[in-house]
Design an enzyme around this catalytic site. Structure first.
Site, PDB file in Angstrom:
ATOM      1  N   GLU A  37      33.579  57.634 -15.883  1.00  0.00           N
ATOM      2  CA  GLU A  37      33.455  58.498 -16.898  1.00  0.00           C
ATOM      3  C   GLU A  37      32.837  57.786 -18.085  1.00  0.00           C
ATOM      4  OE1 GLU A  37      37.066  60.321 -17.810  1.00  0.00           O
ATOM      5  OE2 GLU A  37      36.123  60.992 -19.224  1.00  0.00           O
ATOM      6  N   ARG A 264      45.618  49.719  -9.881  1.00  0.00           N
ATOM      7  CA  ARG A 264      45.167  49.367 -11.199  1.00  0.00           C
ATOM      8  C   ARG A 264      45.673  48.030 -11.302  1.00  0.00           C
ATOM      9  NH1 ARG A 264      44.658  52.610 -14.734  1.00  0.00           N
ATOM     10  NH2 ARG A 264      44.254  50.364 -16.471  1.00  0.00           N
ATOM     11  N   LYS A 274      41.134  52.296 -21.983  1.00  0.00           N
ATOM     12  CA  LYS A 274      40.258  52.693 -22.815  1.00  0.00           C
ATOM     13  C   LYS A 274      40.552  53.269 -23.984  1.00  0.00           C
ATOM     14  CE  LYS A 274      36.931  54.238 -19.555  1.00  0.00           C
ATOM     15  NZ  LYS A 274      36.727  55.842 -18.650  1.00  0.00           N
TER      16      LYS A 274
HETATM   17  P1  ATP Z   1      40.059  57.545 -17.820  1.00  0.00           P
HETATM   18  O1  ATP Z   1      41.704  57.648 -18.448  1.00  0.00           O
HETATM   19  O2  ATP Z   1      39.371  57.367 -19.452  1.00  0.00           O
HETATM   20  O3  ATP Z   1      39.464  58.034 -16.860  1.00  0.00           O
HETATM   21  P2  ATP Z   1      39.869  55.048 -16.505  1.00  0.00           P
HETATM   22  O4  ATP Z   1      39.994  53.548 -16.877  1.00  0.00           O
HETATM   23  O5  ATP Z   1      40.096  55.624 -15.377  1.00  0.00           O
HETATM   24  O6  ATP Z   1      39.790  55.612 -17.535  1.00  0.00           O
HETATM   25  P3  ATP Z   1      37.127  55.509 -15.119  1.00  0.00           P
HETATM   26  O7  ATP Z   1      36.001  55.256 -15.587  1.00  0.00           O
HETATM   27  O8  ATP Z   1      37.662  57.104 -14.834  1.00  0.00           O
HETATM   28  O9  ATP Z   1      38.024  54.750 -16.232  1.00  0.00           O
HETATM   29  O10 ATP Z   1      37.156  54.611 -14.059  1.00  0.00           O
HETATM   30  C1  ATP Z   1      35.896  54.391 -13.005  1.00  0.00           C
HETATM   31  C2  ATP Z   1      37.180  53.621 -12.101  1.00  0.00           C
HETATM   32  O11 ATP Z   1      38.003  52.619 -12.270  1.00  0.00           O
HETATM   33  C3  ATP Z   1      37.711  54.440 -11.355  1.00  0.00           C
HETATM   34  O12 ATP Z   1      37.551  54.575  -9.861  1.00  0.00           O
HETATM   35  C4  ATP Z   1      39.495  54.096 -11.493  1.00  0.00           C
HETATM   36  O13 ATP Z   1      39.852  53.618 -10.809  1.00  0.00           O
HETATM   37  C5  ATP Z   1      39.138  52.254 -12.089  1.00  0.00           C
HETATM   38  N1  ATP Z   1      39.236  52.122 -12.732  1.00  0.00           N
HETATM   39  C6  ATP Z   1      40.177  51.790 -14.268  1.00  0.00           C
HETATM   40  N2  ATP Z   1      41.077  51.342 -14.503  1.00  0.00           N
HETATM   41  C7  ATP Z   1      41.369  50.011 -13.005  1.00  0.00           C
HETATM   42  C8  ATP Z   1      41.832  49.730 -13.387  1.00  0.00           C
HETATM   43  N3  ATP Z   1      42.425  48.870 -14.285  1.00  0.00           N
HETATM   44  N4  ATP Z   1      41.840  48.804 -12.604  1.00  0.00           N
HETATM   45  C9  ATP Z   1      41.105  48.867 -11.821  1.00  0.00           C
HETATM   46  N5  ATP Z   1      40.097  49.798 -11.493  1.00  0.00           N
HETATM   47  C10 ATP Z   1      40.183  50.349 -12.121  1.00  0.00           C
HETATM   48 MG    MG Z   2      39.713  58.411 -15.017  1.00  0.00          MG
END
Ligand code: ATP
Ligand code: MG
Length: 561
Positions: A37, A264, A274
């Site tokens: 995102e 994660r 974030k």
């Molecule tokens: P938000 O709360 O803004 O959704 P988010 O960390 O989920 O935060 P995204 O931009 O939606 O951010 O994440 C993109 C991809 O990265 C998603 O598929 C998510 O599952 C993966 N991702 C995010 N944080 C982690 C993490 N700590 N470890 C592994 N994968 C992650």
């Molecule tokens: Mg997300």
């Protein structure tokens, strides 16, 4: 150096793909996506997801799409879009022509929504947000049906179209899936599909005033793109039945994409939320998103980590279902190991003290040939100037040394790396008693002869000839937090645990002249001090170096026993 861990961590997703390939479910096809995102910069957790999605696609000769999940117009920003693309590329991955955005599919999402309404699988709810929340029930109590749940298909269609046309205020209605308000899985209790939100979207402008919810948009995006394995983090496990429900009810044909969840990445001594990273930037606790203390990809890059080190780290930690926190020391270990192989060895003095070699002629300069890497002659060598006046590290001299101190002391000898053995004859102090200069003599038969001169001098120290030294600012970084789990601290805010020593600026470092030609992406080992790289703040008139990581490797020691 021996590896404390096997190089490849296990990855249960490979087993799933192997099974699918055996059964022919996707005719041997592997198509993944990385769906950020664009509401912030990517961090080390995203790096894991990028390596996993792009890595699996490469391994199975499949494809991986980059897809911006831009269904929430409020938080998104083109700056983030640009940074995300740069970060994925820098990590070494390519999406070719497959750059997509959920907003590409806004029309298709809407068609799916109308389809659900026509099938009696979705309805417009006009309860207030508060009523909806109350009627959703709890983990232990079932929800209650909305009084609007039995609206006719025609009425639902009419209001949905009017919602799209902008006839209603934000929050006046939402479109919900009609599933089961008594489901033990709260995600299945008539989840929202569309909400009214008058906001300008970075890609579609003011074309839309209704925006689809993540759960609805994500699975449909996957299906449109022909994704086979939709890999996401564990918190979406309970959303999987909804993922499947939407795809079936929206009549996507098999084989449909399957959602697979993994744990994660959480890393000790930092935060990977974030929201928190954004706060660190907006409150000025760090200088920017790419501050070298940040666990963002751009921060790690600026710090001097190479993409190969991050990819190695992501491979080593493996992919599992069970949540666990990875030791920051493992990441630092991977960075050191990567730099050990590749970084040029140079001499730099961070906190200089002047040394005068009294018996060395003042008009003489010798150029000593010194290799850039002890094991890798292909990295070449340079000529190190040696002159009467030098700098050594303030710490490498002690007037009253403790036992076992092998560096320079009054009347004692020390070897200069690649240079001569010198002996300290006199300590010069200013009026306040601070040491300002050391007067020494040298042994002319010892130049570059360690150990062939047979002299038993234990200490070897680094130095820089003052005549040609380059002045620089050096920034030393330490972990951003002083506790292992700042995100999970019981008492107080994670910000109460910022490490006050996380940045130390040394303004008067003296470096060997070859560093005048340092390039932005080059990494150096300043002998005895750690790995360093040029910071983007650097100018020809004022070089700035970042310390990427120290040489000391506590992680290996702790994990060897
Ligand atoms: P938000 O709360 O803004 O959704 P988010 O960390 O989920 O935060 P995204 O931009 O939606 O951010 O994440 C993109 C991809 O990265 C998603 O598929 C998510 O599952 C993966 N991702 C995010 N944080 C982690 C993490 N700590 N470890 C592994 N994968 C992650
Ligand atoms: Mg997300």
């Amino acid at each position: 150096m021996t590896n404390p861990e096997k190089t490849t961590g296990s990855n249960f997703i490979r087993n799933i793909i192997n099974e699918d390939n055996k059964s022919g479910k996707y005719s041997g096809k592997v198509h993944t996506r990385f769906p950020p995102e664009p509401n912030g910069y990517l961090h080390v957790g995203h790096a894991k997801s990028i390596c996993l999605n792009f890595g699996l696609a490469m391994e199975y000769k499949g494809k991986c799409n980059l897809r911006f999940d831009d269904t929430n117009p409020v938080a998104e920003d083109p700056e983030f879009v640009a940074s995300i693309k740069a970060d994925v590329k820098w990590l070494g991955f390519e999406w070719d022509e497959r750059l997509f955005s959920a907003s590409d599919y806004f029309e298709k999402f809407y068609e799916c929504a109308e389809l659900l309404v026509r099938k009696g699988k979705a309805y417009v709810d006009s309860q207030s947000a508060e009523q909806i929340r109350v009627n959703r029930g709890t983990l232990t109590e079932p929800g209650k049906n909305s009084p609007y749940r039995e609206r006719s298909v025609d009425e639902n269609l009419k209001i949905l179209r009017e919602m799209r046309e902008g006839k209603y205020e934000d929050g006046a209605h939402i479109l919900r899936a009609k599933i089961d308000m008594t489901s033990p899985n709260i995600n299945m209790r008539d989840p929202a599909i569309y909400r009214i939100r008058r906001a300008e979207h970075h890609a579609t402008g003011t074309k839309w005033c209704i925006y689809p919810m993540y759960d609805f948009a994500h699975c449909i995006s996957d299906a449109i793109e022909g994704i086979t394995h939709s890999i996401c983090t564990l918190e979406f496990e309970d959303h999987r039945p909804l993922y499947d429900w939407f795809l079936i009810e929206c009549e996507f044909k098999a084989p449909r994409p399957q959602q697979i969840e993994f744990a994660r990445l959480d890393l000790s001594y930092t935060v990977t939320s974030k929201r928190k990273l954004k706060e660190l930037v907006s409150e000025g606790i760090v200088r920017s998103w790419d501050d070298p203390r940040m666990p963002t990809i751009s921060g790690m890059r600026r710090r001097g980590y190479r993409p190969s080190a991050l990819r190695d780290f992501c491979e080593r930690i493996g992919v599992a279902k069970a949540a666990n926190t990875v030791d920051m020391g493992l990441l630092e270990f991977c960075v050191r190991e990567d730099l050990e192989r590749s970084a040029l060895r140079v001499l730099g003095v961070l906190q200089p003290i002047k040394v005068v070699i009294e018996d060395y002629p003042s008009d003489r300069i010798e150029y000593i040939d010194a290799p850039f890497h002890p094991q890798d002659p292909s990295l070449g060598s340079r000529k190190l100037p040696f002159s009467r006046e030098l700098y050594i590290e303030t710490d490498d001299f002690m007037e009253n040394p403790p036992k076992g101190y092998f560096r320079l002391v009054p009347g004692g000898e020390v070897r200069l790396r690649y240079g001569y053995i010198i002996k300290c004859r006199e300590v010069i102090k200013d009026d306040l008693g601070n040491i300002v200069e050391l007067r020494c003599t040298h042994d002319p038969d010892t130049l570059g002869k360690n150990p062939s001169d047979g002299r038993k001098v234990k200490g070897i120290i680094h130095w820089v000839a003052s005549s040609q030294a380059i002045s620089a600012e050096v920034r030393l970084y330490d972990r951003l937090f002083s506790v292992a789990a700042p995100g999970g601290v019981k008492d107080g805010d994670y910000k109460d645990h910022i490490n006050p020593e996380s940045l130390k600026i040394l303004g008067h470092a003296k470096l060997e002249p070859s560093l005048a030609d340092a390039k932005p992406e080059q990494r150096f080992q300043f002998e005895r001090l750690g790995y360093f790289c040029l910071d983007p703040d650097s100018k020809p008139s004022g070089l700035v170096f970042n310390r990427t990581v120290t040489l000391r490797d506590s992680w290996v020691k702790e994990h060897k026993s």
